[in-house]
Write an enzyme that holds these catalytic residues in place. Structure first.
Site, PDB file in Angstrom:
ATOM      1  N   ARG A  79      20.757  61.011 103.345  1.00 14.67           N
ATOM      2  CA  ARG A  79      19.389  60.839 103.852  1.00 14.67           C
ATOM      3  C   ARG A  79      19.281  59.469 104.503  1.00 14.67           C
ATOM      4  O   ARG A  79      19.428  58.445 103.830  1.00 14.67           O
ATOM      5  CB  ARG A  79      18.379  60.979 102.704  1.00 14.67           C
ATOM      6  CG  ARG A  79      16.968  60.691 103.133  1.00 14.67           C
ATOM      7  CD  ARG A  79      15.950  60.881 102.008  1.00 14.67           C
ATOM      8  NE  ARG A  79      14.653  60.468 102.484  1.00 14.67           N
ATOM      9  CZ  ARG A  79      13.887  59.526 101.919  1.00 14.67           C
ATOM     10  NH1 ARG A  79      14.255  58.935 100.802  1.00 14.67           N
ATOM     11  NH2 ARG A  79      12.741  59.185 102.463  1.00 14.67           N
ATOM     12  N   HIS A 123      10.317  55.320 107.921  1.00 12.38           N
ATOM     13  CA  HIS A 123      10.498  54.610 106.649  1.00 12.38           C
ATOM     14  C   HIS A 123      10.094  53.151 106.878  1.00 12.38           C
ATOM     15  O   HIS A 123      10.886  52.236 106.725  1.00 12.38           O
ATOM     16  CB  HIS A 123      11.948  54.759 106.162  1.00 12.38           C
ATOM     17  CG  HIS A 123      12.153  54.480 104.700  1.00 12.38           C
ATOM     18  ND1 HIS A 123      12.808  55.354 103.852  1.00 12.38           N
ATOM     19  CD2 HIS A 123      11.808  53.423 103.941  1.00 12.38           C
ATOM     20  CE1 HIS A 123      12.854  54.830 102.627  1.00 12.38           C
ATOM     21  NE2 HIS A 123      12.263  53.646 102.662  1.00 12.38           N
ATOM     22  N   GLU A 168       6.925  57.973 101.742  1.00 13.37           N
ATOM     23  CA  GLU A 168       5.951  57.259 100.909  1.00 13.37           C
ATOM     24  C   GLU A 168       4.765  56.713 101.697  1.00 13.37           C
ATOM     25  O   GLU A 168       4.568  55.485 101.766  1.00 13.37           O
ATOM     26  CB  GLU A 168       6.647  56.123 100.145  1.00 13.37           C
ATOM     27  CG  GLU A 168       7.803  56.577  99.282  1.00 13.37           C
ATOM     28  CD  GLU A 168       8.420  55.437  98.466  1.00 13.37           C
ATOM     29  OE1 GLU A 168       7.888  54.321  98.484  1.00 13.37           O
ATOM     30  OE2 GLU A 168       9.439  55.685  97.803  1.00 13.37           O
ATOM     31  N   ASN A 294      10.002  60.839  95.557  1.00  7.58           N
ATOM     32  CA  ASN A 294      10.712  59.628  95.144  1.00  7.58           C
ATOM     33  C   ASN A 294      10.162  59.253  93.782  1.00  7.58           C
ATOM     34  O   ASN A 294       8.979  58.952  93.647  1.00  7.58           O
ATOM     35  CB  ASN A 294      10.466  58.482  96.128  1.00  7.58           C
ATOM     36  CG  ASN A 294      11.102  58.760  97.485  1.00  7.58           C
ATOM     37  OD1 ASN A 294      11.828  59.733  97.652  1.00  7.58           O
ATOM     38  ND2 ASN A 294      10.835  57.899  98.451  1.00  7.58           N
ATOM     39  N   TYR A 296      10.617  56.971  90.218  1.00  4.41           N
ATOM     40  CA  TYR A 296      11.268  55.831  89.560  1.00  4.41           C
ATOM     41  C   TYR A 296      10.775  55.600  88.137  1.00  4.41           C
ATOM     42  O   TYR A 296      11.546  55.259  87.259  1.00  4.41           O
ATOM     43  CB  TYR A 296      11.045  54.554  90.379  1.00  4.41           C
ATOM     44  CG  TYR A 296      11.826  54.573  91.677  1.00  4.41           C
ATOM     45  CD1 TYR A 296      13.152  54.140  91.720  1.00  4.41           C
ATOM     46  CD2 TYR A 296      11.272  55.080  92.842  1.00  4.41           C
ATOM     47  CE1 TYR A 296      13.888  54.193  92.895  1.00  4.41           C
ATOM     48  CE2 TYR A 296      11.997  55.143  94.018  1.00  4.41           C
ATOM     49  CZ  TYR A 296      13.306  54.700  94.043  1.00  4.41           C
ATOM     50  OH  TYR A 296      14.043  54.767  95.201  1.00  4.41           O
ATOM     51  N   GLU A 354      14.597  60.350  96.366  1.00  8.45           N
ATOM     52  CA  GLU A 354      15.027  59.030  95.879  1.00  8.45           C
ATOM     53  C   GLU A 354      14.879  58.992  94.373  1.00  8.45           C
ATOM     54  O   GLU A 354      13.877  59.462  93.826  1.00  8.45           O
ATOM     55  CB  GLU A 354      14.148  57.896  96.435  1.00  8.45           C
ATOM     56  CG  GLU A 354      14.410  57.518  97.856  1.00  8.45           C
ATOM     57  CD  GLU A 354      13.531  56.346  98.328  1.00  8.45           C
ATOM     58  OE1 GLU A 354      13.136  55.496  97.493  1.00  8.45           O
ATOM     59  OE2 GLU A 354      13.249  56.306  99.533  1.00  8.45           O
TER      60      GLU A 354
HETATM   61  O1  IFM Z   1      13.764  50.524  98.371  1.00  7.96           O
HETATM   62  C1  IFM Z   1      12.683  51.358  98.192  1.00  7.96           C
HETATM   63  C2  IFM Z   1      12.663  52.435  99.258  1.00  7.96           C
HETATM   64  O2  IFM Z   1      12.653  51.909 100.529  1.00  7.96           O
HETATM   65  C3  IFM Z   1      11.452  53.306  99.091  1.00  7.96           C
HETATM   66  N1  IFM Z   1      11.328  53.784  97.741  1.00  7.96           N
HETATM   67  C4  IFM Z   1      11.463  52.854  96.668  1.00  7.96           C
HETATM   68  C5  IFM Z   1      12.718  52.039  96.836  1.00  7.96           C
HETATM   69  C6  IFM Z   1      12.874  51.031  95.677  1.00  7.96           C
HETATM   70  O3  IFM Z   1      11.779  50.184  95.639  1.00  7.96           O
END
Ligand code: IFM
Length: 448
Positions: A79, A123, A168, A294, A296, A354
């Site tokens: 990606r 992005h 995002e 994405n 985290y 992500e």
């Molecule tokens: O590095 C970033 C990415 O560009 C977008 N999503 C979160 C990642 C980590 O912060």
């Protein structure tokens, strides 16, 4: 006791992700225009340690070697994002053929290596010229995005079959225009709301353009999503969690599936929403083939309206495993998020576009980079993806963030997310132990 083997479906897509500004460098080469991140990072005090993406991982010059590393990792998919100002230096009008060529050669080589490209159109590196006319807060940028989409999907659409319009949009709008921690560094809630609307509009108008230029393509959008959990059963904390969910998650999810903006949020923002025009909500709810997520961490929501003493006892304790970003490691939140996307929102397919973690990495005396914390993070999140697949949720693939260490926006080079370690002095790449483990998972199509 035998270890459990989590076997993935045969066609599961194993990938890794990057973004143009974070890895390319070559910021002013071969006709590329200035982006808002060039401007922002060149402004003293905006990025930690004065870091910029001017050289980044020098991927602009080293891309062929980097693709070989992807092959060595046995990646099935990659990606990447396209730098809009490399294609249209002024944002609109006048295509830079050298820019198109750069990506076209990369796509050809990826296909030769049997690595499926997944392209993100935006992005975060907006051409500065468009920011000069108001950026995403201005409706005129929407047409420019459609023009850009047309140019790039026309050039690559014969070979690229997976497209992500935006990465995002919450971050673009609210971190860029409200909190000011990202480019363009503004702190204006009204601008942020307008930006979020124009981003979604740009997405909606671009989808049919991609479909026209790239027959049989899969087209989607990527959101950053995280469960918002009340810290305690108090009414104030629950209200706070619902608000945070509306602000980060539902503000984007609801309009995408045709529900319009969430009413509870509209009640708050009503006076500032003159930018919504007739027909807009239909445009942004154009059907997509997939949603990218994405993921985290989760957020524990605690109301600031009541004092600690007044608040009900905290029932949610933040886990003590925390990444360098100060993000709690909470793999189960990924399962919950995937479930929500399918059971509450009915998206036909989902990709984890992500997932990954920043930890301090050191190159050992033997030249190896041992990163057990990252390995464990990725493994446990993949177990949750597997759990989701078993529950019948259509998760089609997983992209580790990131292929290699890179420019982490406002944190500069201080946070490392890569499977591959990058020495920024020499640009030497070294596979971390997480990369070797990930390769094994790909080869076995399984995690244990
Ligand atoms: O590095 C970033 C990415 O560009 C977008 N999503 C979160 C990642 C980590 O912060």
């Amino acid at each position: 006791m035998d270890k459990k083997l989590f076997q993935f479906p045969k066609d599961f897509v194993w990938g890794a992700a990057t973004a143009s500004y974070q890895i390319e460098g070559g910021w002013n080469e071969d006709g590329k225009g200035e982006s808002i991140w060039d401007r922002f990072s060149h402004t003293p005090g905006k990025v930690q340690d004065g870091d910029t993406g001017d050289a980044a991982c020098d991927h602009y010059h080293r891309w062929a070697d980097d693709l070989n590393l992807m092959k060595e990792l046995d990646l099935k998919a990659y990606r990447l994002s396209i730098s809009w100002p490399r294609i249209l230096p002024a944002g609109r009008g006048g295509v830079n053929e050298t820019g198109i060529d750069f990506y076209s050669r990369m796509i050809d080589r990826l296909l030769e290596l049997n690595i499926e490209p997944y392209i993100t159109l935006y992005h975060w590196d907006l051409p500065q010229k468009l920011q000069d006319e108001g950026g995403w807060a201005s409706r005129s940028v929407v047409d420019a995005f459609v023009e850009y989409t047309d140019a790039i999907s026309n050039a690559l659409g014969d070979r690229v079959k997976n497209w992500i319009t935006l990465n995002e949009p919450w971050v673009s709008a609210f971190i860029g225009y409200r909190e000011g921690r990202h480019a363009p560094g503004h702190t204006d809630m009204h601008e942020a709301l307008a930006a979020s609307h124009h981003l979604l509009l740009a997405h909606g108008l671009s989808v049919p353009v991609i479909r026209r230029n790239s027959p049989n393509a899969n087209v989607g959008i990527t959101l950053n999503l995280s469960p918002q959990v009340p810290a305690s059963p108090s009414v104030a904390d629950r209200v706070q969690a619902t608000w945070a969910d509306g602000y980060i998650n539902r503000w984007f999810l609801d309009p995408l599936v045709g529900r319009g903006y969430p009413q509870d949020m509209v009640n708050d923002y009503r006076d500032e929403m003159e930018f919504v025009k007739t027909g807009d909500m239909d445009v942004m709810s154009v059907p997509v083939d997939f949603i990218g997520v994405n993921y985290y961490t989760r957020n524990i929501a605690r109301s600031e309206k009541i004092s600690e003493a007044e608040n009900a006892p905290c029932t949610v304790i933040r886990g003590d495993e925390i990444t360098e970003m100060d993000w709690e490691v909470y793999p189960e939140g990924l399962y919950k998020t995937l479930g929500r996307l399918y059971f509450d929102y009915d998206f036909p397919a989902i990709y984890v576009t992500e997932n990954g973690a920043a930890f301090v990495d050191e190159v050992g005396a033997d030249g190896e980079v041992d990163d057990p914390a990252r390995l464990s993070y990725i493994k446990r999140h993949l177990e949750q993806v597997h759990r989701a697949v078993e529950a019948g949720i259509p998760v089609k693939g997983y992209f580790a963030w990131s292929l290699m260490d890179n420019f982490e926006w406002g944190f500069g080079y201080s946070k490392r997310f890569g499977l591959i370690h990058v020495n920024y002095e020499t640009q030497k790449r070294t596979f971390k132990s997480s990369a070797k483990w990930y390769r094994q998972a790909i080869q076995r199509n399984a995690v244990d």
